[in-house]
Motif scaffolding. Structure first.
Motif, PDB file in Angstrom:
ATOM      1  N   ARG A  35      12.064  41.901  50.170  1.00  0.00           N
ATOM      2  CA  ARG A  35      12.362  40.476  50.050  1.00  0.00           C
ATOM      3  C   ARG A  35      13.862  40.202  50.016  1.00  0.00           C
ATOM      4  O   ARG A  35      14.287  39.089  49.785  1.00  0.00           O
ATOM      5  N   THR A  36      14.670  41.220  50.241  1.00  0.00           N
ATOM      6  CA  THR A  36      16.128  41.028  50.192  1.00  0.00           C
ATOM      7  C   THR A  36      16.645  40.342  51.458  1.00  0.00           C
ATOM      8  O   THR A  36      17.549  39.510  51.387  1.00  0.00           O
ATOM      9  N   HIS A  37      16.041  40.664  52.602  1.00  0.00           N
ATOM     10  CA  HIS A  37      16.364  40.005  53.876  1.00  0.00           C
ATOM     11  C   HIS A  37      17.868  39.948  54.159  1.00  0.00           C
ATOM     12  O   HIS A  37      18.446  38.879  54.368  1.00  0.00           O
ATOM     13  N   CYS A  38      18.517  41.101  54.163  1.00  0.00           N
ATOM     14  CA  CYS A  38      19.951  41.184  54.463  1.00  0.00           C
ATOM     15  C   CYS A  38      20.210  40.720  55.905  1.00  0.00           C
ATOM     16  O   CYS A  38      19.464  41.099  56.808  1.00  0.00           O
ATOM     17  N   LYS A  39      21.283  39.963  56.076  1.00  0.00           N
ATOM     18  CA  LYS A  39      21.696  39.591  57.437  1.00  0.00           C
ATOM     19  C   LYS A  39      22.124  40.873  58.166  1.00  0.00           C
ATOM     20  O   LYS A  39      22.907  41.656  57.626  1.00  0.00           O
ATOM     21  N   GLY A  40      21.603  41.099  59.356  1.00  0.00           N
ATOM     22  CA  GLY A  40      21.976  42.295  60.120  1.00  0.00           C
ATOM     23  C   GLY A  40      21.135  43.519  59.786  1.00  0.00           C
ATOM     24  O   GLY A  40      21.446  44.618  60.239  1.00  0.00           O
ATOM     25  N   CYS A  41      20.060  43.353  59.001  1.00  0.00           N
ATOM     26  CA  CYS A  41      19.156  44.478  58.688  1.00  0.00           C
ATOM     27  C   CYS A  41      18.661  45.124  59.985  1.00  0.00           C
ATOM     28  O   CYS A  41      18.272  44.433  60.915  1.00  0.00           O
TER      29      CYS A  41
END
Ligand code: SF4
Length: 176
Positions: A35-41
């Motif tokens: 659920r962290t959904h880092c930009k650029g994952c």
């Protein structure tokens, strides 16, 4: 403790032999759901908590044991600590068998401590790479890490220091 055959893990995939997900030759278990959904994952397909495949902890152990060259296990994701309680018996069994255990998390060490099952899981692990991937701090030179904010923590030393984060010597190493 529940039998490994009765514990189901939601798994995004595995790499049976990796040299880039921690020290030595390692089996990497990618846990599904984040659920962290880092930009650029790099792995957004691992975010969905209903995705992946259900696999028993016993089957994971059997696959690991099938390769005598592997001495280290890495829990990655997705977010492995979202399944911390389900991972505990497998991690305990792997530790009992002498494997070096490491995990990646999008949460920081400090954020993990109060979460259910996470301190117990951290008690069994050797290394933790913590914190979200931050695109603005991305570096291709960092060993085992994607961005400069992430830390490689020595968990034995961190536990001894009263659960305060202690950097591992690997933290200073760079890719060549
Ligand atoms: S924590 Fe990992 S899997 Fe989750 S969004 Fe960030 S980089 Fe992707």
């Amino acid at each position: 403790m529940e039998a490994l055959k009765d514990i189901m893990l939601r798994v995004a995939g595995v790499i049976e032999e990796s040299i880039v997900d921690g020290p030595g030759l390692r089996f990497v278990l990618f846990l599904q759901g984040c659920r962290t959904h880092c930009k650029g994952c790099q792995n957004p397909q691992t975010w969905d908590f209903n995705g992946g495949t259900l696999v028993s902890a016993e089957d994971v152990l059997a696959r690991i044991q099938g390769d005598p060259l592997v001495h280290g296990i890495t829990f990655s994701g997705g977010e492995p600590f979202e399944q911390a309680q389900a991972l505990l018996p497998l991690a305990a069994e792997l530790k009992r068998r002498g494997y070096h255990l490491m995990a990646f998390s999008g949460y920081t060490f400090e954020q993990l401590l109060p979460k259910p099952g996470c301190r117990e899981l951290l008690s069994l692990l050797d290394l933790l790479v913590d914190g979200p991937f931050i695109e603005e701090e991305k570096s291709l030179e960092l060993r085992f890490r994607g961005s400069r904010n992430q830390r490689i923590l020595n968990l034995a030393a961190s536990r001894e220091a009263g659960w305060t984060p202690v950097l591992d010597a690997l933290n200073g190493s760079i890719e060549r």
